[in-house]
Design an enzyme around this catalytic site. Sequence first.
Site, mmCIF file in Angstrom:
data_model
loop_
_atom_site.group_PDB
_atom_site.id
_atom_site.type_symbol
_atom_site.label_atom_id
_atom_site.label_comp_id
_atom_site.label_asym_id
_atom_site.label_seq_id
_atom_site.Cartn_x
_atom_site.Cartn_y
_atom_site.Cartn_z
ATOM 1 C CG ASP A 242 40.800 37.445 34.287
ATOM 2 O OD1 ASP A 242 41.176 36.351 33.825
ATOM 3 O OD2 ASP A 242 40.829 37.719 35.503
ATOM 4 N N GLY A 551 35.564 43.287 35.152
ATOM 5 C CA GLY A 551 36.579 44.321 34.961
ATOM 6 C C GLY A 551 36.194 45.423 34.016
#
Length: 590
Positions: A242, A551
Site C-alpha cells: 500500500d 500508513g
Amino acid sequence: MERPGRLLLLSELRVRNSAYDVSLSRSLLTWKRRISSPVYHPFRPRQDFDLVTTNETQVNLSNDQLLQKRFCVPSFPRRPDSGVCHSVSVSEIISVREEEEENICKRRDDGSWKKIKEREGKDCRQAFTVLYVERCPQHRWRCAEVTFTCSEAALCQRWVNSIREQLSAITSRPKQLLVYINPYSGKRQGKRIYEQKVAPLFAQAGVSTHVIATEHADYARDHLRTEAELKKFDGVVCVGGDGMFSEIIHGLIWRTQIDGGVDPNCADEALLPCSLRIGIIPAGSTDCICFATVGTNDPVTSALHIIVGDSQPMDVCSVHHNNIFLRYSVSLLGYGFYGDVLTDSERKRWMGPARYDLSGVKMFLTHHYYEGAVSYLPARGIMGTPRDAARCRSGCVVCQHNGKQLSEKAERYEMDEASESESEGEWRTIRGKFLAINAASMSCACPRSPKGLSPAAHLSDGTTDLILVRKCSRFDFLRHLLRHTSKDDQFDLNFVEVHRVRRFCFTPRHCQSDSDLDLRENGKHQIFSQICRDHPACGCAPAYSSWNCDGEILTHTAIDVRVQSNLIRLFARGIEEPTVFEDLTSPCAI
C-alpha cells in the site's frame, strides 16, 4: 454476461481427440462437445443442420434460433457433466497462438498418439491455442488454455485472425505500461514476484513494459512528478504494498494538477481526474487496496485484471492544513488509536510486520483519549448508509447513482455561485473526548480484518465514512475492535457513531484557541506534555495524537479533508459476487 448477437465463425474442431462445435461472436467464444450417441438428447443438434454448417467458416445468422438448436443457452437445464460446454467472454481472452498439432502430440504421454502420428507421416493438421481467464474460489483468477485442432491450415489461420481482430478491437486493453518495482516491500519478494509470475503473462498478452526498480523512499513519486514521459504509456503499475501505491498516486495526481493548471494547495479546488489507470501487483504486508478492489492479494489475479483492461474509478481524499497540501488518502485516515499504533510501530521497524501487533496491544493498554472538535459536511440525498448490509461490489449501483448525482451537483455549482455558500450552512460540529477518529474511504478489509473498518463503504460514491469512537472503558473498546473480525454490527454501540460525509475538519483542543495569552499560560503544560509523550511510562495523558494517513504520519493534527470523487482509476472491476464466477465455470453458461 452479454449474449452474442451474430456469429462470426462456426466450425467443427477437435479438442483432445474429441469433436467440438466451436463458435465465435463479438462477445463469446463457445465450444460444445458433440454427442455421438444415437439416443435423443435436448443438447444434440439436428443431423441435417450439421451437414450445412460443419464446414462453414463465416456465418451471418441471428443466434437466437441457432443457439437454441446447436448451442446451450441458460433456458436449458444444465447437465452435471462440466466438460460438455464452455463459454469464454472475448474480453477475457488473453491471447491466441498458432501451432502445429505435431508439437502437441510430443507433449502427450499417451504412446498411441505417437504411433498414430508416425503412421500419418506428412498428414499434419494445424491447431491453435487460446489462453483465457479462469475464475477460481476466493476471487482468484488463473490463466487457462485450450487447444483446438483444425482440419486444414487455412481454417486454423482464419480462426486465429478472427480472434486477434476481436482482441485488437478492445481499446481498453493497455499496450504500453510503466512499471515500478519496490524491491524492499513486504518480505522483499517484489522483484521475484514480477519476474516469475507477472512478466510472462504480460509477454503472452503482447503488453510492452518499461520497468524501473525504486532506489529509495518516494523515488516513484518524484519520478512521476518530473521525469516520466506519461504520454508514451497506457497505465502505471506498481509492484509492492500500500505504501508503494501511495507513492504512485501522489506522483500521478500531482503531475495531473500541475499540467492542468490546478493549485494542489487550495483545499477548495476540485482536482482534475488522472487519465492513466493504475495497476497494483501486491507484494506488501497488508495489500488493503487489492482486497477492496479485487477481493484478493494474488499477483496473478491482479496481472490478469491489468491485461484485460478493467477499469475501476476510486475516490481520493485530499488532506490540507491551513491551505497547505499534506497528503492524499485512499483508504484510512486515523487519529487516536490508529495514529498512536503507527507512531509507536515506527520505532520498532526492526521487528518487521510483528511490530504492529505489539504496538496495538501496547496502545490498547495505554488507553489514551484526545479532546477536540470534528466538523463535517453530511452527504445528503445519496443512496446507501454506513450501516447497510449490502457491500460495494463490481458494477455497484450505489457508486453509479451517487457519482452521477455528484456530477450533476457540480454542474449546478458552476452555474450558481451562491450554492457553495448554501452548502456551508449544512456543516455540523461534534466536540468531545475520543479514543479514535477514523475516516474510511473503502472497507479497509484485509486478512486481519475480513470485514474492514467500514464494511459498507464504497469505492467511488464521492463520500467517506467518518467513525467517531468516544471515550469508554477498555472492555467496551475491546468489544468494538473485536467486531472488526466478526459479523456483528460494529457501529451498534452507544459510544460509536458513524456519518457518511463529503468533507470534514478536525481541530484538537490545544489548537482551538489562537490566543497568545493562552499559549503563554499553557506553555509549562505544553512542555511537560511533550515530555510525557516521549515517555509513555509517565501517568500523564498526551494532549494530542498523530494522524495515520494510509500508513504515513501527518505532520499536523488540525486538518481539512475533502473527498475528490473518481479522481483515479485502477486496473480492476471491484469484487465480483460469488454467483458470477460460479455460473461462468458451470457448463453452458452464456
